[in-house]
Enzyme design. Structure first.
Site, PDB file in Angstrom:
ATOM      1  N   LYS A   1     -12.430  -5.163   2.318  1.00  0.00           N
ATOM      2  CA  LYS A   1     -12.104  -4.353   2.899  1.00  0.00           C
ATOM      3  C   LYS A   1     -12.663  -3.011   3.445  1.00  0.00           C
ATOM      4  CE  LYS A   1      -8.464  -1.225   3.968  1.00  0.00           C
ATOM      5  NZ  LYS A   1      -6.556  -0.380   3.402  1.00  0.00           N
TER       6      LYS A   1
ATOM      7  N   CYS B   1       1.441  -1.266   0.034  1.00  0.00           N
ATOM      8  CA  CYS B   1      -0.182   0.502   0.357  1.00  0.00           C
ATOM      9  C   CYS B   1       0.873   1.146   0.436  1.00  0.00           C
ATOM     10  CB  CYS B   1      -0.642   0.072   1.210  1.00  0.00           C
ATOM     11  SG  CYS B   1      -2.669   0.876   0.869  1.00  0.00           S
TER      12      CYS B   1
ATOM     13  N   LYS C   1     -11.618  -7.737   5.731  1.00  0.00           N
ATOM     14  CA  LYS C   1     -11.613  -6.401   6.672  1.00  0.00           C
ATOM     15  C   LYS C   1     -12.217  -5.501   6.802  1.00  0.00           C
ATOM     16  CE  LYS C   1      -7.908  -3.625   7.407  1.00  0.00           C
ATOM     17  NZ  LYS C   1      -6.776  -3.176   6.560  1.00  0.00           N
TER      18      LYS C   1
ATOM     19  N   GLU D   1     -16.490  -7.348  -5.674  1.00  0.00           N
ATOM     20  CA  GLU D   1     -14.848  -7.204  -5.177  1.00  0.00           C
ATOM     21  C   GLU D   1     -14.193  -8.702  -5.378  1.00  0.00           C
ATOM     22  OE1 GLU D   1     -12.877  -4.939  -5.004  1.00  0.00           O
ATOM     23  OE2 GLU D   1     -13.996  -2.866  -4.289  1.00  0.00           O
TER      24      GLU D   1
ATOM     25  N   CYS E   1       0.263   4.386   2.337  1.00  0.00           N
ATOM     26  CA  CYS E   1      -0.749   4.668   2.929  1.00  0.00           C
ATOM     27  C   CYS E   1       0.489   5.609   3.485  1.00  0.00           C
ATOM     28  CB  CYS E   1      -1.915   4.994   3.018  1.00  0.00           C
ATOM     29  SG  CYS E   1      -1.767   3.275   4.125  1.00  0.00           S
TER      30      CYS E   1
HETATM   31  C1  PBG Z   1      -2.820  -0.066   4.662  1.00  0.00           C
HETATM   32  C2  PBG Z   1      -3.508  -0.833   6.043  1.00  0.00           C
HETATM   33  C3  PBG Z   1      -4.322  -0.532   6.892  1.00  0.00           C
HETATM   34  C4  PBG Z   1      -5.196  -1.738   8.017  1.00  0.00           C
HETATM   35  C5  PBG Z   1      -3.912  -2.961   6.940  1.00  0.00           C
HETATM   36  N1  PBG Z   1      -3.582  -2.471   5.982  1.00  0.00           N
HETATM   37  C6  PBG Z   1      -5.049   0.901   7.476  1.00  0.00           C
HETATM   38  C7  PBG Z   1      -5.768   1.913   6.583  1.00  0.00           C
HETATM   39  O1  PBG Z   1      -7.110   1.287   5.454  1.00  0.00           O
HETATM   40  O2  PBG Z   1      -6.428   2.407   6.721  1.00  0.00           O
HETATM   41  C8  PBG Z   1      -5.576  -1.647   8.853  1.00  0.00           C
HETATM   42  C9  PBG Z   1      -6.115  -2.657   9.914  1.00  0.00           C
HETATM   43  C10 PBG Z   1      -5.499  -2.412  10.730  1.00  0.00           C
HETATM   44  O3  PBG Z   1      -6.562  -1.726  11.372  1.00  0.00           O
HETATM   45  O4  PBG Z   1      -4.694  -3.128  12.100  1.00  0.00           O
HETATM   46  N2  PBG Z   1      -4.669   0.596   3.776  1.00  0.00           N
END
Ligand code: PBG
Length: 327
Positions: free
Chosen positions: A196, A121, A249, A234, A123
């Site tokens: 997600k 990712c 998730k 998805e 971010c």
């Molecule tokens: C990255 C990502 C996130 C999580 C896993 N990969 C955060 C988000 O989407 O903001 C969350 C994992 C967790 O809350 O334990 N995009």
């Protein structure tokens, strides 16, 4: 079905041996993946306040955590990187000597049998905190695909066993699969964060990974919590593009999705018991409002009962430790 008094369900609940004999679902360390937050440096271990028991660590400390997980039967870790610097395009994410790439190489050398999964990712690496390339305050889907493929390829080159894209761009699984194959890494598996949801339960993670969006939110790319049919679309899209394992998730608020994905696809399903789910139980336990270890076991067995093969959980080590002590 017979009725009372012929059928007395309590007959099989009388002793633990009877209960164990007729138990339908099991959860063991072999089903679990432990998340690790890695950062540059040596000998560093910074606890994450909102996630008791979880820390940001340097790679040497991550090796110790992974080794301990392996020793109690947890076969896999998933890595999240906290880079030294961030920029608009998240370029630290695909750097050959980036934090995750370094951690993968070090872990695979120290513990060859450990399965190393990497979160793919942007971010954690972008200055704006969004999961892709931003143009005019919008995440540009197609421009992001090339970058994600580069990130995944760099993780594959470092020796990752599984790459796990968590950005929710359309088409990223196909782009990643194609790049891995072109580079001769057909053996690297893709576990996609397929369904997600845009969830409040990621709050503590964003503290741990320093990845909160600096403007707006993630609803333009993560799913609406109200949608189940769309989650299936998805998931099918990712399978069609080459995902080997599909993930749902968060976990507990979405067990219906876990069940549907398992039943309708028959694919290996992972569920991420996310940071906020973990933090909620830990916080209540801290106030003695519930028994944290029991609540955590109940959460994990419920996620398995819903149909998950794999659970990503911050509780993996504690869970496995208590099992190995009780034997
Ligand atoms: C990255 C990502 C996130 C999580 C896993 N990969 C955060 C988000 O989407 O903001 C969350 C994992 C967790 O809350 O334990 N995009």
């Amino acid at each position: 079905m017979p009725s009372f008094p012929r059928y007395r369900p309590r007959r099989l609940r009388r002793t633990e041996a009877l209960r164990a004999l007729t138990r339908e679902t099991s959860v063991g360390p072999e089903h679990l993946i432990l998340p690790l937050f890695v950062q540059p440096g040596r000998g560093l271990r910074k606890p994450v306040p909102s996630m008791p028991g979880v820390a940001q660590t340097s790679v040497d400390e991550a090796v110790r955590d992974a080794e301990e997980a392996l020793s109690v039967g947890v076969p896999a870790v998933i890595l999240f990187g906290i880079p030294e610097s961030k920029d608009e395009r998240g370029s630290e994410a695909w750097h050959e000597d980036g934090i995750v790439q370094t951690a993968v190489r070090t872990l695979k050398t120290a513990l060859p049998e450990l399965l190393v999964v990497t979160d793919v990712c942007l971010c954690e690496y972008t200055s704006h905190g969004h999961c892709g390339i931003v143009r005019d305050e919008q995440v540009d889907n197609d421009a992001t695909l090339e970058v994600l493929a580069r990130v995944a390829a760099s993780h594959g080159a470092a020796g990752a066993d599984i790459v796990a894209p968590s950005d929710m761009m359309d088409g990223r699984v196909g782009a990643i699969r194609q790049r891995l194959d072109e580079e001769g890494r057909t053996h690297v598996a893709v576990m996609s964060y397929a369904a997600k949801f845009a969830s409040a339960f990621y709050g503590p993670f964003r503290d741990a990974a320093g990845s909160a969006p600096q403007f707006g939110d993630r609803r333009g790319y993560q799913m609406d919590p109200a949608n189940g049919d769309e989650a299936l679309r998805e998931v099918w899209l990712d399978i069609e593009e080459g995902a080997d394992i599909v993930m749902v998730k968060p976990a507990l608020p979405y067990l219906d999705i876990v069940r549907r994905v398992k039943e309708e696809t028959g694919y290996p399903v992972a569920a991420y018991h996310v940071s906020g789910e973990y933090a909620a139980i830990m916080a209540a336990a801290d106030r003695d409002w519930l028994d944290g270890a029991r609540a955590m076991r109940e959460a994990l067995v419920s996620i398995r009962r819903a149909g998950a093969d794999i659970i990503i959980t911050y509780w993996a080590r504690q869970f496995a430790r208590t099992l190995s002590h009780s034997q």
